[in-house]
Scaffold this active site. Structure first.
Site: not given
Ligand code: LLP
Length: 442
Positions: A341, A368
């Site tokens: 968000y 990652c």
């Protein structure tokens, strides 16, 4: 207590030790990390209780017949459920899993409401067997399914309908739920809401007591609430005239904002309470409806401020004239909110609270993904390996949305009960065995 810029977004009991370490109700976070490991989520019981009282009192002051229903999707935990119950709040669940936490915490069924836009047969059956007081229906299929389960169990189930008022609360699109283009709620605009009322009233084993809507979250404005309330109540008066629908219970949902960044302050709970209460009364007066029981459903605003996430700094990468990345031992696995968000957090170097914040850095996680950034462009004191980094306002949704991406274990959670009691582990750190237990190796 020393006061510093984040005082208003940290737990109420926060302070700083003489040597500049962040404390939660007298417990220094470095000692908590030594004892429970890093990363760690720390919850402050006093803050949870204060927020419950703040909601209860403010809403009761403005609207006598009101109840606060904690939305446990923000943080579902047996210890929190117990506090919520002790503070006299109701609770809502949205899945069989949240219901299982409630059942196993002995949360009283007569204070439970079951939400969700696609509840399954097993989930509804379990809820009815436990005696959940209200089911909030959110689809035509559910009206039929719930009626047939109720018939089979010989029960008459109290229900509400989730309506969609087509009103934009001006929050992130992914957390807007009451607009026309939403999977949630029977739309008033399209005529679905009317049809749902008619169908539910016709069902043999369903008792339709009221309506609900939820605009989105977090909502920093008051206007969308008053606008939606007026619209939904005018719709209910029409339904009374057409189908003798009796509005006994009314919920404008939750979505009340909290402070994440010190510069962006949310309205006070008293302001939300006033605008919601006044709008209901004004609309009911206008349409000659009796004042219904009011239910508000805060999740974030009950639990968000009580939680602080603590991480430890590992790698520090300085890219001259570009950026300094300070990597910590958690990230999007325990807090997906910045990636999902673009949520922004304040950052405190928890062992250097009194030091000058003169380094512009970006706090990166250990996962990652380049998007695994917890806070972009924040000022902290000179970062060093081993520093503790605190993110306030981490109590809501972070852990509930946590994942095991990269097969990373989820952090432990401690509850600070008081300054004199030892910190209490309320969720232990995951182990590799926890991660391996579901895999089949042969
Ligand atoms: N009631 C209903 C029907 C809801 O759908 C929600 C939240 C609430 C109450 C509680 O809203 P709150 O008071 O906590 O804002 N994962 C997102 C938030 C999603 C909220 C979903 N529904 C986040 O991390 O911001």
């Amino acid at each position: 207590m020393n006061s510093f810029k984040e005082t208003e977004i940290l737990p109420f009991s926060s302070g700083v030790s003489p040597d500049g370490v962040l404390q939660i109700n007298g417990h220094s976070v470095d000692e908590l990390i030594d004892k429970f490991g890093s990363p760690l989520y720390i919850y402050d019981e006093d803050t949870i209780r204060k927020m419950c009282v703040e909601f209860r009192e403010n809403f009761c002051n403005h609207y006598e017949n009101s109840h606060i229903e904690y939305s446990c999707k923000a943080f579902a935990n047996p210890f929190v459920n117990k506090i919520i119950d002790e503070e006299g709040l109701f609770m809502d669940v949205v899945t069989g899993g949240e219901l299982a936490v409630a059942i196993n915490s002995n949360f009283p069924p007569n204070k439970l409401n079951f939400h969700g836009n696609n509840k399954g047969k097993d989930e509804l059956t379990e809820a009815l067997k436990y005696g959940v007081e209200y089911i909030t229906i959110d689809s035509f299929a559910e009206i039929n399914l719930l009626n047939s389960i109720s018939e089979d169990l010989g029960k008459f189930q109290k229900v509400m309908l989730r309506l969609s008022p087509s009103i934009d609360p001006h929050t992130h699109l992914l957390t807007s739920t009451g607009i026309l283009d939403s999977k949630f709620g029977f739309s008033i605009e399209t005529g679905d809401a009317e049809l749902a009322i008619k169908q539910t009233l016709d069902k043999s084993n369903l008792i339709l007591d009221g309506v609900h809507f939820h605009l989105g979250s977090p909502i920093f404005e008051l206007e969308p609430f008053s606008e939606a309330i007026e619209y939904v109540i005018s719709f209910c008066s029409e339904m009374r005239d057409k189908y003798s629908f009796n509005l006994k219970r009314f919920s404008p949902g939750g979505g009340f904002a909290i402070g994440y960044k010190t510069e962006k302050k949310p309205p006070k709970i008293s302001e939300y309470a006033k605008v919601i209460s006044d709008s209901i009364k004004m609309s009911c007066d206008k349409y000659s409806l009796q004042y219904p029981e009011l239910i508000v459903e805060p999740g974030r605003s009950i639990i968000g401020r009580s939680g602080v996430a603590i991480y430890t700094v590992g790698g520090i990468k300085k890219i001259k004239d570009v950026r300094t990345y300070v990597s910590v031992d958690g990230g999007m696995g325990d807090n997906i909110r910045p990636a999902l968000y673009q949520s922004e957090y304040s950052v405190i170097s928890a062992g250097k609270v009194n030091e000058e914040r003169d380094n512009l850095v970006t706090i990166a996680g250990k996962f990652c993904e380049s998007g695994d950034i917890l806070a972009k462009d924040v000022y902290i004191p000179n970062p060093e390996v081993g520093d503790l980094i605190a993110l306030p306002a981490s109590g809501a949704y972070n852990l509930m949305m946590a994942s095991n991406y990269n097969m990373q274990t989820k952090p432990a959670v401690v509850l600070i009960k008081s300054s004199s009691e030892p910190p209490y582990l309320i969720s232990r750190r995951e182990t590799y065995n926890d991660l391996l237990r579901l895999s089949i190796f042969e």
